[in-house]
Design a protein around this motif. Structure first.
Motif, PDB file in Angstrom:
ATOM      1  N   ASN A 100       7.377   9.950 -11.108  1.00 62.13           N
ATOM      2  CA  ASN A 100       5.824   9.895 -11.004  1.00 62.13           C
ATOM      3  C   ASN A 100       5.635  10.076  -9.537  1.00 62.13           C
ATOM      4  OD1 ASN A 100       5.503   9.951 -13.831  1.00 62.13           O
ATOM      5  ND2 ASN A 100       5.654   7.908 -13.837  1.00 62.13           N
ATOM      6  N   ARG A 101       6.500  10.333  -8.504  1.00 70.12           N
ATOM      7  CA  ARG A 101       6.064  10.243  -7.106  1.00 70.12           C
ATOM      8  C   ARG A 101       4.775  10.989  -6.779  1.00 70.12           C
ATOM      9  NH1 ARG A 101      11.108  11.956  -7.243  1.00 70.12           N
ATOM     10  NH2 ARG A 101      11.422  14.246  -7.328  1.00 70.12           N
ATOM     11  N   GLU A 102       4.476  12.027  -7.541  1.00 70.11           N
ATOM     12  CA  GLU A 102       3.298  12.941  -7.346  1.00 70.11           C
ATOM     13  C   GLU A 102       1.998  12.023  -7.540  1.00 70.11           C
ATOM     14  OE1 GLU A 102       4.421  13.516 -11.423  1.00 70.11           O
ATOM     15  OE2 GLU A 102       5.494  13.539  -9.580  1.00 70.11           O
ATOM     16  N   PHE A 103       1.802  10.996  -7.867  1.00 75.55           N
ATOM     17  CA  PHE A 103       0.952  10.074  -8.268  1.00 75.55           C
ATOM     18  C   PHE A 103       0.670   9.024  -7.005  1.00 75.55           C
ATOM     19  CE2 PHE A 103       1.674  11.708 -12.310  1.00 75.55           C
ATOM     20  CZ  PHE A 103       0.196  12.148 -12.638  1.00 75.55           C
ATOM     21  N   VAL A 104       1.541   9.084  -6.133  1.00 68.98           N
ATOM     22  CA  VAL A 104       1.473   8.262  -4.794  1.00 68.98           C
ATOM     23  C   VAL A 104       1.517   8.744  -3.509  1.00 68.98           C
ATOM     24  CG1 VAL A 104       2.730   6.367  -3.860  1.00 68.98           C
ATOM     25  CG2 VAL A 104       2.936   6.426  -6.283  1.00 68.98           C
ATOM     26  N   GLU A 105       0.690   8.631  -2.760  1.00 70.02           N
ATOM     27  CA  GLU A 105       0.869   9.025  -1.236  1.00 70.02           C
ATOM     28  C   GLU A 105       0.760   7.924  -0.374  1.00 70.02           C
ATOM     29  OE1 GLU A 105      -2.241  11.806   1.567  1.00 70.02           O
ATOM     30  OE2 GLU A 105      -2.782  11.293  -0.415  1.00 70.02           O
ATOM     31  N   VAL A 106       1.632   7.861   0.720  1.00 68.57           N
ATOM     32  CA  VAL A 106       1.839   6.966   1.696  1.00 68.57           C
ATOM     33  C   VAL A 106       1.120   7.594   2.840  1.00 68.57           C
ATOM     34  CG1 VAL A 106       3.258   5.612   3.297  1.00 68.57           C
ATOM     35  CG2 VAL A 106       3.876   6.133   0.816  1.00 68.57           C
ATOM     36  N   VAL A 107      -0.110   6.762   3.303  1.00 70.15           N
ATOM     37  CA  VAL A 107      -1.033   7.163   4.251  1.00 70.15           C
ATOM     38  C   VAL A 107      -0.679   6.534   5.451  1.00 70.15           C
ATOM     39  CG1 VAL A 107      -2.638   8.092   2.609  1.00 70.15           C
ATOM     40  CG2 VAL A 107      -3.021   5.681   3.474  1.00 70.15           C
ATOM     41  N   ASP A 108      -1.116   7.307   6.808  1.00 65.25           N
ATOM     42  CA  ASP A 108      -0.850   6.557   8.165  1.00 65.25           C
ATOM     43  C   ASP A 108      -2.252   6.053   8.665  1.00 65.25           C
ATOM     44  OD1 ASP A 108       1.909   7.336   8.378  1.00 65.25           O
ATOM     45  OD2 ASP A 108       1.086   9.374   9.018  1.00 65.25           O
TER      46      ASP A 108
END
Length: 126
Positions: A100-108
């Motif tokens: 389910n990685r498409e549901f997580v975004e690591v932001v800067d």
């Protein structure tokens, strides 16, 4: 020197530790018990670093997995931010190892949201 790995440790975590810590992986056999067990091989400094990364990667992966599962359940995309740049880069790499990685975004960019502590590292989830 060798570091005996606990049983049941996922191969994805072992692969990331090998990648980051300059250690090698091997399977040893205990002749007295007749069992095989995995070990990491390297110098003392690399193995100490590997111990820390084993804990950190395992906990971060579990946290990301749970965040992704909840985001999928609620049909949203969760944003995750860590103040420590090294942790943020590690999260971006570990994200590729979870379902389910498409549901997580690591932001800067810093975001507003809930603060989660993972081994004294603060993650903000929004």
């Amino acid at each position: 020197m060798e570091l005996k790995l606990p049983p049941g440790l996922p191969q994805s975590i072992i692969a990331r530790v090998i990648e980051f810590c300059n250690v090698n992986y091997d399977i040893r056999e205990d002749p007295a018990l007749g069992v095989k067990y995995p070990v990491l091989i390297g110098d003392e400094e690399s193995l100490e670093k590997a111990k820390e990364y084993l804990k950190l990667i395992t906990e971060l992966k579990l946290a990301l997995r749970d965040i992704a599962r909840l985001a999928r359940k609620h049909k949203i995309k969760a944003k995750v931010y860590a103040e420590d740049e090294n942790i943020r880069e590690l999260l971006k790499i570990i994200k590729n190892d979870i379902a389910n990685r498409e549901f997580v975004e690591v932001v800067d960019e810093k975001i507003e949201g809930e603060v989660i502590e993972v081994l004294d590292k603060k993650l903000i989830v929004g």
